[in-house]
Design a protein around this motif. Sequence first.
Motif, PDB file in Angstrom:
ATOM      1  N   GLY A  35      27.783  42.206  49.164  1.00 44.23           N
ATOM      2  CA  GLY A  35      28.469  42.360  47.886  1.00 44.23           C
ATOM      3  C   GLY A  35      27.896  41.397  46.861  1.00 44.23           C
ATOM      4  N   PHE A  36      28.741  40.623  46.225  1.00 44.03           N
ATOM      5  CA  PHE A  36      28.270  39.663  45.224  1.00 44.03           C
ATOM      6  C   PHE A  36      28.031  38.282  45.840  1.00 44.03           C
ATOM      7  CE2 PHE A  36      30.478  42.915  42.716  1.00 44.03           C
ATOM      8  CZ  PHE A  36      29.425  43.272  41.888  1.00 44.03           C
ATOM      9  N   TYR A  37      27.901  38.240  47.164  1.00 46.10           N
ATOM     10  CA  TYR A  37      27.719  36.976  47.857  1.00 46.10           C
ATOM     11  C   TYR A  37      26.354  36.908  48.548  1.00 46.10           C
ATOM     12  CZ  TYR A  37      32.543  35.744  47.006  1.00 46.10           C
ATOM     13  OH  TYR A  37      33.731  35.421  46.376  1.00 46.10           O
ATOM     14  N   LEU A  38      25.820  35.682  48.605  1.00 47.49           N
ATOM     15  CA  LEU A  38      24.623  35.369  49.362  1.00 47.49           C
ATOM     16  C   LEU A  38      25.058  34.621  50.621  1.00 47.49           C
ATOM     17  CD1 LEU A  38      22.565  34.033  46.326  1.00 47.49           C
ATOM     18  CD2 LEU A  38      22.285  36.266  47.424  1.00 47.49           C
ATOM     19  N   ILE A 343      31.560  46.205  31.698  1.00 46.63           N
ATOM     20  CA  ILE A 343      31.009  44.960  31.150  1.00 46.63           C
ATOM     21  C   ILE A 343      31.822  44.496  29.956  1.00 46.63           C
ATOM     22  CG2 ILE A 343      29.038  44.026  29.859  1.00 46.63           C
ATOM     23  CD1 ILE A 343      27.214  45.617  31.746  1.00 46.63           C
ATOM     24  N   ASN A 344      32.135  45.398  29.065  1.00 48.59           N
ATOM     25  CA  ASN A 344      32.874  45.009  27.863  1.00 48.59           C
ATOM     26  C   ASN A 344      34.309  44.589  28.182  1.00 48.59           C
ATOM     27  OD1 ASN A 344      30.853  45.299  25.809  1.00 48.59           O
ATOM     28  ND2 ASN A 344      30.963  47.505  26.103  1.00 48.59           N
ATOM     29  N   GLY A 345      34.918  45.201  29.216  1.00 55.69           N
ATOM     30  CA  GLY A 345      36.232  44.750  29.657  1.00 55.69           C
ATOM     31  C   GLY A 345      36.171  43.350  30.238  1.00 55.69           C
ATOM     32  N   ASN A 346      35.155  43.090  31.053  1.00 54.04           N
ATOM     33  CA  ASN A 346      34.986  41.752  31.624  1.00 54.04           C
ATOM     34  C   ASN A 346      34.606  40.725  30.567  1.00 54.04           C
ATOM     35  OD1 ASN A 346      35.704  42.017  34.331  1.00 54.04           O
ATOM     36  ND2 ASN A 346      33.673  42.736  34.949  1.00 54.04           N
ATOM     37  N   ALA A 347      33.920  41.177  29.524  1.00 54.46           N
ATOM     38  CA  ALA A 347      33.567  40.267  28.431  1.00 54.46           C
ATOM     39  C   ALA A 347      34.821  39.760  27.714  1.00 54.46           C
ATOM     40  CB  ALA A 347      32.645  40.960  27.436  1.00 54.46           C
ATOM     41  N   GLN A 348      35.798  40.630  27.556  1.00 48.25           N
ATOM     42  CA  GLN A 348      37.068  40.217  26.930  1.00 48.25           C
ATOM     43  C   GLN A 348      37.806  39.225  27.821  1.00 48.25           C
ATOM     44  OE1 GLN A 348      39.385  43.669  25.819  1.00 48.25           O
ATOM     45  NE2 GLN A 348      37.654  44.626  24.767  1.00 48.25           N
ATOM     46  N   TYR A 349      37.790  39.493  29.135  1.00 46.25           N
ATOM     47  CA  TYR A 349      38.416  38.558  30.069  1.00 46.25           C
ATOM     48  C   TYR A 349      37.704  37.208  30.024  1.00 46.25           C
ATOM     49  CZ  TYR A 349      39.606  36.292  34.471  1.00 46.25           C
ATOM     50  OH  TYR A 349      39.990  35.369  35.414  1.00 46.25           O
ATOM     51  N   LEU A 421      25.979  41.862  36.602  1.00 51.34           N
ATOM     52  CA  LEU A 421      26.589  42.669  35.540  1.00 51.34           C
ATOM     53  C   LEU A 421      27.763  43.519  36.022  1.00 51.34           C
ATOM     54  CD1 LEU A 421      23.351  43.714  33.628  1.00 51.34           C
ATOM     55  CD2 LEU A 421      25.172  42.215  32.797  1.00 51.34           C
ATOM     56  N   ALA A 422      27.753  43.918  37.270  1.00 53.55           N
ATOM     57  CA  ALA A 422      28.833  44.766  37.785  1.00 53.55           C
ATOM     58  C   ALA A 422      29.901  43.972  38.525  1.00 53.55           C
ATOM     59  CB  ALA A 422      28.261  45.843  38.703  1.00 53.55           C
ATOM     60  N   ILE A 423      29.940  42.670  38.332  1.00 54.76           N
ATOM     61  CA  ILE A 423      30.892  41.828  39.056  1.00 54.76           C
ATOM     62  C   ILE A 423      32.331  42.312  38.849  1.00 54.76           C
ATOM     63  CG2 ILE A 423      31.193  40.155  37.182  1.00 54.76           C
ATOM     64  CD1 ILE A 423      31.171  37.951  39.366  1.00 54.76           C
ATOM     65  N   ASP A 424      33.124  42.252  39.903  1.00 55.76           N
ATOM     66  CA  ASP A 424      34.525  42.651  39.811  1.00 55.76           C
ATOM     67  C   ASP A 424      35.357  41.515  39.225  1.00 55.76           C
ATOM     68  OD1 ASP A 424      35.954  41.172  42.341  1.00 55.76           O
ATOM     69  OD2 ASP A 424      33.870  41.697  42.751  1.00 55.76           O
ATOM     70  N   ARG A 425      36.559  41.830  38.793  1.00 57.58           N
ATOM     71  CA  ARG A 425      37.402  40.861  38.086  1.00 57.58           C
ATOM     72  C   ARG A 425      37.786  39.675  38.965  1.00 57.58           C
ATOM     73  NH1 ARG A 425      40.377  41.696  33.507  1.00 57.58           N
ATOM     74  NH2 ARG A 425      38.566  42.946  32.943  1.00 57.58           N
ATOM     75  N   ASP A 426      38.069  39.920  40.241  1.00 61.14           N
ATOM     76  CA  ASP A 426      38.467  38.814  41.118  1.00 61.14           C
ATOM     77  C   ASP A 426      37.347  37.792  41.272  1.00 61.14           C
ATOM     78  OD1 ASP A 426      40.969  39.884  41.468  1.00 61.14           O
ATOM     79  OD2 ASP A 426      40.533  40.749  43.443  1.00 61.14           O
ATOM     80  N   ASN A 427      36.138  38.267  41.467  1.00 67.19           N
ATOM     81  CA  ASN A 427      35.018  37.338  41.622  1.00 67.19           C
ATOM     82  C   ASN A 427      34.642  36.674  40.302  1.00 67.19           C
ATOM     83  OD1 ASN A 427      34.212  37.213  44.433  1.00 67.19           O
ATOM     84  ND2 ASN A 427      33.709  39.389  44.255  1.00 67.19           N
ATOM     85  N   LEU A 428      34.821  37.371  39.188  1.00 60.74           N
ATOM     86  CA  LEU A 428      34.596  36.745  37.892  1.00 60.74           C
ATOM     87  C   LEU A 428      35.609  35.622  37.677  1.00 60.74           C
ATOM     88  CD1 LEU A 428      33.064  36.581  35.249  1.00 60.74           C
ATOM     89  CD2 LEU A 428      34.520  38.421  34.350  1.00 60.74           C
ATOM     90  N   ALA A 429      36.855  35.853  38.104  1.00 57.23           N
ATOM     91  CA  ALA A 429      37.876  34.815  38.006  1.00 57.23           C
ATOM     92  C   ALA A 429      37.500  33.607  38.863  1.00 57.23           C
ATOM     93  CB  ALA A 429      39.230  35.373  38.450  1.00 57.23           C
ATOM     94  N   LYS A 430      36.995  33.864  40.073  1.00 65.57           N
ATOM     95  CA  LYS A 430      36.567  32.761  40.943  1.00 65.57           C
ATOM     96  C   LYS A 430      35.430  31.982  40.300  1.00 65.57           C
ATOM     97  CE  LYS A 430      34.715  31.747  45.556  1.00 65.57           C
ATOM     98  NZ  LYS A 430      34.434  32.273  46.912  1.00 65.57           N
TER      99      LYS A 430
END
Length: 445
Positions: A35-38, A343-349, A421-430
């Motif tokens: 996923g978004f993890y290494l 992307i634009n939704g996450n940009a607002q967050y 760019l496709a990161i989900d909201r939970d991981n963006l919050a982290k």
Amino acid sequence: MHGAEDADKEFVWHPYTQMKDWAGWEGRVIVRGEGFYLVDSKGRRYLDGTASMWCNVWGHGPNEVVEAMRDQLKRLQHSTLFGLASEPSARLAEKLTGMAKGMDKVFYTDNGSSAIESALKMALQYWRNRGKPEKTEFVSLEHGYHGDTAGAMSVGYIEQFFGAYKPLLKKVHRVPSPLLYGSRFGNEKDLVGWCIEKTEKALEKIGGRCAALVMESGAQIAGGVNIYPRGYQQKISQLCKKHGVLLILDEIATGFGRLGNMIEYEAQKSRPDIVCFGKALTAGYFPLAVTMAGDEIFNAFLGQYSQNKQFYHGHTFTGHPVGCAAALANLELYEKHNLMQQINGNAQYLESRLAEFEKISIVADVRHRGLLAGIELARNGKPLMQLKNKERLNYFVMGESLKMGVHLRTLGNVMVVIPPLAIDRDNLAKLMDAHRELAKKAEKL
């Protein structure tokens, strides 16, 4: 037999890394992605907070892009574009020219630096082919960065990075970058007016010797995350047309959604003569970049062979079929998943979370657009490069973030938010939680 960590310490020379320091750190060798993890060789997981050098789109692991690459490998692994065509490169070129208005031809390279080199050579030979060989000089912006090859370093010169290589470089005329923080101006309108005035004076002074103005499109990233004020890039484009100078735009890091627009120059209302794309083009899965130009540029290279007008540039892996297949699948996924809306939704967050940093005393400025933000740290009015305990800020951020299970790097005293760019909201919050915690810790140290 050596373990992965031992082998890395002994044999790998890492880019932009002081290897004397690296030798004393605990080795972390990435062996897979989820996923978004290494995931490293000891099973530790790290959120990919740098988008694997600003290019990752969908995270890591199986998806349609990977399948397209596998399918292409089964049919054709590689064939040259020197005198031959390939189906994936032809299809991708058609796709890109349909997306990037005003661009009619695609020249393939392997990476962003090479794309810029191609653009510079293209501009010089364009004027020579047009009978104006005196147009050989370039203008670029202060704090710009365009790559690590000789031409790219010349137009994107950063002293700390490239001082040792000055003997290799071409002299370039540098004009002010529109960064409000630290300037003598109280508002962006006055700053932009001054920058445009200085740029026009430079173009007038160079006169008929200027081949092109080169700049990043929408924002400068490596130079400190400088987001252009609205209208600035459009005014630069108008200046170039007024003075008969080509405009070369670098969208290698800022295109394909990073700033909230698929094609950034369209949002900036500044159509270029030549534009470069890379990084997110293949979702970060394959080294591929493009230099695109309109027919007016391309047609200047047509003629009899004896006229020697052809473009003398190319690489072994130019237009690699696997890379082109990856790019095609990647762009299809953008549409399938309506990625720009996400992307634009996450940009607002992201914007809402950045407000939290205003309460931290060492945060001197916050700059943001799309899924890019720069958090500038300063203490007593001076850039915070070193903490009170003498630890370097960049080492502190990288080391502490890994302990949190996140991989982060700074640009000098600027903490950079630049997720996949496709990161989900939970991981963006982290990711934002980690940035905030690190800023608070640095405030006390």
